[in-house]
Design a protein around this motif. Structure first.
Motif, PDB file in Angstrom:
ATOM      1  N   GLU A 150       0.825  -1.211   0.000  1.00 15.03           N
ATOM      2  CA  GLU A 150       0.000   0.000   0.000  1.00 15.03           C
ATOM      3  C   GLU A 150       0.855   1.255   0.000  1.00 15.03           C
ATOM      4  O   GLU A 150       0.655   2.165  -0.826  1.00 15.03           O
ATOM      5  CB  GLU A 150      -0.922  -0.024   1.218  1.00 15.03           C
ATOM      6  CG  GLU A 150      -1.877   1.149   1.278  1.00 15.03           C
ATOM      7  CD  GLU A 150      -2.832   1.058   2.462  1.00 15.03           C
ATOM      8  OE1 GLU A 150      -3.563   2.041   2.706  1.00 15.03           O
ATOM      9  OE2 GLU A 150      -2.838   0.008   3.140  1.00 15.03           O
ATOM     10  N   LEU A 151       1.828   1.323   0.908  1.00  9.77           N
ATOM     11  CA  LEU A 151       2.685   2.508   0.981  1.00  9.77           C
ATOM     12  C   LEU A 151       3.538   2.607  -0.270  1.00  9.77           C
ATOM     13  O   LEU A 151       3.731   3.712  -0.818  1.00  9.77           O
ATOM     14  CB  LEU A 151       3.579   2.422   2.224  1.00  9.77           C
ATOM     15  CG  LEU A 151       4.577   3.563   2.416  1.00  9.77           C
ATOM     16  CD1 LEU A 151       3.853   4.903   2.498  1.00  9.77           C
ATOM     17  CD2 LEU A 151       5.434   3.336   3.658  1.00  9.77           C
ATOM     18  N   GLY A 152       4.049   1.472  -0.747  1.00  2.25           N
ATOM     19  CA  GLY A 152       4.878   1.482  -1.944  1.00  2.25           C
ATOM     20  C   GLY A 152       4.122   2.004  -3.151  1.00  2.25           C
ATOM     21  O   GLY A 152       4.673   2.785  -3.956  1.00  2.25           O
ATOM     22  N   ASP A 153       2.867   1.600  -3.293  1.00  8.19           N
ATOM     23  CA  ASP A 153       2.059   2.082  -4.416  1.00  8.19           C
ATOM     24  C   ASP A 153       1.843   3.591  -4.326  1.00  8.19           C
ATOM     25  O   ASP A 153       1.904   4.301  -5.346  1.00  8.19           O
ATOM     26  CB  ASP A 153       0.709   1.358  -4.441  1.00  8.19           C
ATOM     27  CG  ASP A 153       0.844  -0.105  -4.846  1.00  8.19           C
ATOM     28  OD1 ASP A 153       1.922  -0.485  -5.343  1.00  8.19           O
ATOM     29  OD2 ASP A 153      -0.122  -0.865  -4.635  1.00  8.19           O
ATOM     30  N   ARG A 154       1.573   4.060  -3.107  1.00  8.89           N
ATOM     31  CA  ARG A 154       1.351   5.505  -2.960  1.00  8.89           C
ATOM     32  C   ARG A 154       2.616   6.300  -3.279  1.00  8.89           C
ATOM     33  O   ARG A 154       2.570   7.315  -3.985  1.00  8.89           O
ATOM     34  CB  ARG A 154       0.890   5.814  -1.533  1.00  8.89           C
ATOM     35  CG  ARG A 154       0.647   7.290  -1.280  1.00  8.89           C
ATOM     36  CD  ARG A 154       0.109   7.533   0.114  1.00  8.89           C
ATOM     37  NE  ARG A 154       1.042   7.142   1.158  1.00  8.89           N
ATOM     38  CZ  ARG A 154       2.078   7.881   1.540  1.00  8.89           C
ATOM     39  NH1 ARG A 154       2.344   9.039   0.936  1.00  8.89           N
ATOM     40  NH2 ARG A 154       2.863   7.472   2.511  1.00  8.89           N
ATOM     41  N   LEU A 155       3.767   5.836  -2.780  1.00  3.13           N
ATOM     42  CA  LEU A 155       5.031   6.535  -3.045  1.00  3.13           C
ATOM     43  C   LEU A 155       5.386   6.482  -4.525  1.00  3.13           C
ATOM     44  O   LEU A 155       5.885   7.467  -5.091  1.00  3.13           O
ATOM     45  CB  LEU A 155       6.149   5.900  -2.206  1.00  3.13           C
ATOM     46  CG  LEU A 155       6.037   6.094  -0.689  1.00  3.13           C
ATOM     47  CD1 LEU A 155       7.105   5.285   0.037  1.00  3.13           C
ATOM     48  CD2 LEU A 155       6.155   7.569  -0.316  1.00  3.13           C
ATOM     49  N   TRP A 156       5.123   5.322  -5.138  1.00  2.18           N
ATOM     50  CA  TRP A 156       5.418   5.210  -6.572  1.00  2.18           C
ATOM     51  C   TRP A 156       4.575   6.191  -7.386  1.00  2.18           C
ATOM     52  O   TRP A 156       5.065   6.794  -8.351  1.00  2.18           O
ATOM     53  CB  TRP A 156       5.155   3.777  -7.030  1.00  2.18           C
ATOM     54  CG  TRP A 156       5.234   3.602  -8.516  1.00  2.18           C
ATOM     55  CD1 TRP A 156       4.207   3.341  -9.370  1.00  2.18           C
ATOM     56  CD2 TRP A 156       6.400   3.710  -9.333  1.00  2.18           C
ATOM     57  NE1 TRP A 156       4.652   3.251 -10.669  1.00  2.18           N
ATOM     58  CE2 TRP A 156       6.005   3.489 -10.683  1.00  2.18           C
ATOM     59  CE3 TRP A 156       7.739   3.978  -9.070  1.00  2.18           C
ATOM     60  CZ2 TRP A 156       6.907   3.515 -11.748  1.00  2.18           C
ATOM     61  CZ3 TRP A 156       8.644   4.008 -10.126  1.00  2.18           C
ATOM     62  CH2 TRP A 156       8.224   3.778 -11.448  1.00  2.18           C
TER      63      TRP A 156
END
Length: 408
Positions: free
Chosen positions: A309-315
């Motif tokens: 979830e966090l990785g998708d948002r940062l990406w």
């Protein structure tokens, strides 16, 4: 019920009437003695009625009745009064006995009904305790006065109790077997948990997931195994927990390290996002800025996993910043290209104008040279003509090169 005895026809006159030869004082003394004896029998009958000993009371009353009958009959009113008293005590006893027998019958029937209802119960301990209480109540209930009725009720009561205790015994026998089997199963699960607890520092996420699923499977089997004997069950549970602990400790440490790595990756990704935003907000689209933008992509891949979830948002934030830079760079380059195109077209126009001028000069020189005489500086004109033709060829080549660039 025995009634007050009457004078028998075989009694002698001496027995049925006061002896004429006896002195009045002696007859009165004998009468008083008989009255005293009857008084005592009344007292004993009343005592029997009061004690309510249903087993011996009837026999005692018959014995007292026989003693009463053996006493001489004086036809004295006091005898009748004592007889009424004796009879009242006897009737009170039998009435109380009959009531007690009826009460005993009702109590036993109630006890039988409850015992038969409880015979089907699966509340083994509570029902066993209640059955023991019912037995005490049965003993205290007394007799019904009818031996066959007592036997019939007892058979039903005892059959109900025996049926329950037989089922209870069978249940606990099965329970012992189940507990023995549960003990065997749990001992095996302790061994399997010890083997399953082995881990490796280089495990992948799939390997940790499979090992965790195996531990859950062992716990499900433990729950399904049932209860072993209490002492063994507590001991085996402690052993099972101890066997599983190394795995959960290693798993906890692994996920703590994973969380720390994800946190570090997220922080690194955030720094790259900030750098991408700085590039996008600037107006530098040169080679160095372009290479830096490309390097951000390579650095992003090297930061590692920050969580889904966090990785998708940062990406998403990263790609937004990058696209803004590349969009502005393309717009900048498009503008520069348009400016170059315009400059190139202007340069071509200028060169074409020069070509026209040079061609005009060449034509004039050629015409002069065609009409010149030997004395008209022919060599000089020819040299000038050759220079103009050479310059024309160079400018035409420049135009062709520029027009080729425009096409490309």
């Amino acid at each position: 019920m025995t009634t007050q005895p009457q004078t028998d026809s075989n009694d002698t006159p001496e027995q049925n009437a006061p002896q004429q030869a006896a002195a009045p004082t002696q007859a009165e003394e004998e009468l008083q003695k008989d009255l005293d004896r009857r008084e005592e029998l009344c007292r004993q009958a009343e005592q029997v009625a009061e004690e309510r000993d249903w087993r011996h009371g009837s026999g005692d009353l018959r014995r007292l009745q026989e003693q009463w009958n053996d006493i001489r009959r004086w036809h004295d009113p006091r005898e009748d009064a004592l007889w009424g008293r004796f009879k009242t005590a006897r009737e009170a006893y039998y009435q109380a006995r009959d009531a007690a027998h009826e009460q005993a019958r009702a109590a036993k029937e109630k006890l039988v009904a409850e015992a038969e209802r409880l015979a089907k119960s699966d509340q083994w301990n509570a029902t066993a305790e209640r059955m023991r209480t019912l037995m005490d109540d049965w003993k205290a209930a007394g007799r019904t006065g009818d031996r066959e009725e007592d036997d019939r009720l007892w058979e039903r009561f005892n059959a109900a109790r025996r049926g329950f205790f037989d089922r209870r015994s069978e249940h606990f026998t099965q329970l012992d077997e189940q507990r023995a089997k549960a003990k065997e199963t749990k001992e095996r699960l302790v061994h399997e948990a010890t083997l399953a607890a082995a881990t490796s520092a280089d495990w992948t996420g799939d390997q940790w997931a499979k090992a965790s699923a195996r531990m859950r499977e062992l716990m499900d089997q433990w729950k399904a195994a049932g209860v072993a004997p209490k002492a063994d069950n507590d001991r085996l549970w402690e052993e099972f927990q101890a066997a599983r602990k190394p795995f959960f400790d290693a798993q906890h440490a692994h996920y703590e390290a994973l969380d720390a790595a994800r946190k570090a990756a997220a922080e690194a990704k955030q720094r790259l996002i900030d750098q991408a935003r700085q590039l996008a907000q600037g107006n530098d689209f040169g080679h160095e800025a372009t290479e830096r933008a490309k390097q951000l992509d390579r650095d992003w891949k090297a930061t590692g996993f920050a969580g889904k979830e966090l990785g998708d948002r940062l990406w998403k934030e990263f790609t937004t910043a990058k696209e803004e830079f590349w969009d502005k760079r393309r717009a900048h380059n498009d503008q520069r290209h348009e400016e170059w195109l315009q400059r190139t077209r202007d340069a071509i126009d200028r060169r074409k104008q020069r070509i026209a001028n040079l061609q005009e000069q060449i034509d004039r020189l050629q015409d002069r040279l065609n009409h010149a005489y030997a004395t008209d500086h022919v060599e000089e004109m020819q040299e000038r003509l050759d220079d103009r033709r050479e310059a024309l060829a160079q400018v035409e080549a420049e135009v062709r090169d520029m027009e080729s660039q425009l096409k490309d």
